[in-house]
Design a protein around this motif. Sequence first.
Motif, mmCIF file in Angstrom:
data_model
loop_
_atom_site.group_PDB
_atom_site.id
_atom_site.type_symbol
_atom_site.label_atom_id
_atom_site.label_comp_id
_atom_site.label_asym_id
_atom_site.label_seq_id
_atom_site.Cartn_x
_atom_site.Cartn_y
_atom_site.Cartn_z
ATOM 1 N N ILE A 299 63.628 16.903 93.602
ATOM 2 C CA ILE A 299 63.925 15.719 92.789
ATOM 3 C C ILE A 299 62.741 15.372 91.911
ATOM 4 N N TRP A 300 61.544 15.403 92.473
ATOM 5 C CA TRP A 300 60.337 15.053 91.720
ATOM 6 C C TRP A 300 60.154 16.004 90.534
ATOM 7 N N ILE A 301 60.297 17.293 90.775
ATOM 8 C CA ILE A 301 60.125 18.290 89.706
ATOM 9 C C ILE A 301 61.205 18.122 88.644
ATOM 10 N N ALA A 302 62.451 17.950 89.075
ATOM 11 C CA ALA A 302 63.547 17.768 88.114
ATOM 12 C C ALA A 302 63.339 16.504 87.287
ATOM 13 N N ALA A 303 62.939 15.418 87.943
ATOM 14 C CA ALA A 303 62.704 14.160 87.219
ATOM 15 C C ALA A 303 61.558 14.319 86.222
ATOM 16 N N TRP A 304 60.532 15.041 86.609
ATOM 17 C CA TRP A 304 59.391 15.259 85.705
ATOM 18 C C TRP A 304 59.849 16.027 84.463
ATOM 19 N N PHE A 305 60.586 17.114 84.657
ATOM 20 C CA PHE A 305 61.057 17.895 83.517
ATOM 21 C C PHE A 305 62.004 17.085 82.636
ATOM 22 N N LEU A 306 62.907 16.337 83.253
ATOM 23 C CA LEU A 306 63.824 15.504 82.469
ATOM 24 C C LEU A 306 63.065 14.442 81.676
ATOM 25 N N GLY A 307 62.066 13.826 82.306
ATOM 26 C CA GLY A 307 61.270 12.811 81.616
ATOM 27 C C GLY A 307 60.501 13.401 80.448
ATOM 28 N N ALA A 308 59.905 14.571 80.667
ATOM 29 C CA ALA A 308 59.160 15.219 79.587
ATOM 30 C C ALA A 308 60.102 15.605 78.439
ATOM 31 N N ALA A 309 61.253 16.157 78.779
ATOM 32 C CA ALA A 309 62.215 16.543 77.735
ATOM 33 C C ALA A 309 62.724 15.307 76.992
ATOM 34 N N ALA A 310 62.942 14.216 77.720
ATOM 35 C CA ALA A 310 63.438 12.989 77.092
ATOM 36 C C ALA A 310 62.448 12.454 76.069
ATOM 37 N N ARG B 17 63.102 14.247 72.094
ATOM 38 C CA ARG B 17 63.963 13.068 71.923
ATOM 39 C C ARG B 17 65.069 13.293 70.894
ATOM 40 N N GLU B 18 64.697 13.765 69.731
ATOM 41 C CA GLU B 18 65.684 13.911 68.652
ATOM 42 C C GLU B 18 66.728 14.982 68.973
ATOM 43 N N ALA B 19 66.291 16.099 69.532
ATOM 44 C CA ALA B 19 67.205 17.215 69.762
ATOM 45 C C ALA B 19 68.032 17.051 71.036
ATOM 46 N N HIS C 66 70.920 9.966 72.559
ATOM 47 C CA HIS C 66 71.654 8.822 73.116
ATOM 48 C C HIS C 66 71.092 8.399 74.473
ATOM 49 N N HIS C 67 69.900 8.877 74.808
ATOM 50 C CA HIS C 67 69.153 8.499 76.015
ATOM 51 C C HIS C 67 69.789 8.967 77.319
ATOM 52 N N GLY C 68 70.637 9.959 77.271
ATOM 53 C CA GLY C 68 71.249 10.497 78.485
ATOM 54 C C GLY C 68 70.224 11.103 79.430
ATOM 55 N N LEU C 69 69.240 11.825 78.869
ATOM 56 C CA LEU C 69 68.195 12.400 79.720
ATOM 57 C C LEU C 69 67.350 11.310 80.369
ATOM 58 N N THR C 70 67.083 10.264 79.637
ATOM 59 C CA THR C 70 66.295 9.155 80.175
ATOM 60 C C THR C 70 67.035 8.496 81.332
ATOM 61 N N ILE C 71 68.307 8.272 81.172
ATOM 62 C CA ILE C 71 69.109 7.660 82.233
ATOM 63 C C ILE C 71 69.147 8.557 83.462
ATOM 64 N N THR C 72 69.324 9.855 83.261
ATOM 65 C CA THR C 72 69.337 10.800 84.371
ATOM 66 C C THR C 72 67.969 10.869 85.044
ATOM 67 N N HIS C 73 66.911 10.868 84.261
ATOM 68 C CA HIS C 73 65.539 10.862 84.791
ATOM 69 C C HIS C 73 65.342 9.668 85.719
ATOM 70 N N LYS C 74 65.730 8.490 85.265
ATOM 71 C CA LYS C 74 65.575 7.277 86.076
ATOM 72 C C LYS C 74 66.446 7.317 87.321
ATOM 73 N N ALA C 75 67.654 7.821 87.189
ATOM 74 C CA ALA C 75 68.571 7.894 88.329
ATOM 75 C C ALA C 75 68.013 8.792 89.428
#
Length: 126
Positions: A20-31, A35-37, A41-50
């Motif tokens: 979970i920690w590694i996945a959240a880190w990658f999602l946060g970095a990608a978010a 950001r533009e690509a 719509h902030h889907g990665l950010t929401i998933t990162h936080k979840a």
Amino acid sequence: MSAQSYTPTAKALHWLMAAIWIAAWFLGAAAVYMREAWNPHHGLTITHKALASTLLFLIVARVAWRLTHPVPVLPGTMSPLMKRAAGLGHLALYAAALLALPLSGWIWSSVAGKPILVLGLFQLPP
């Protein structure tokens, strides 16, 4: 009281939290950096936080399990200083990676007025 190895539950909690920690880190970095690509719509950010917010709950389970179940003894070949350093290193990882990072994300989201939905189940209070 000590054990020969960690319990299956302790191992499962360890690897689940690591994943979970590694996945959240990658999602946060990608978010942030893509950001533009990838996150218009902030889907990665929401998933990162979840994902990251689940660590706050899992750390409670992990610490409770650790306090009620013996751990293997460190090898006798380790010096007392090395054993102490290993214990302090573990404590630092728990404090920084598993508590401080998710808590700081919760605080910053609260300050910004952004909700955190824990795995789509419930919202953390600000």
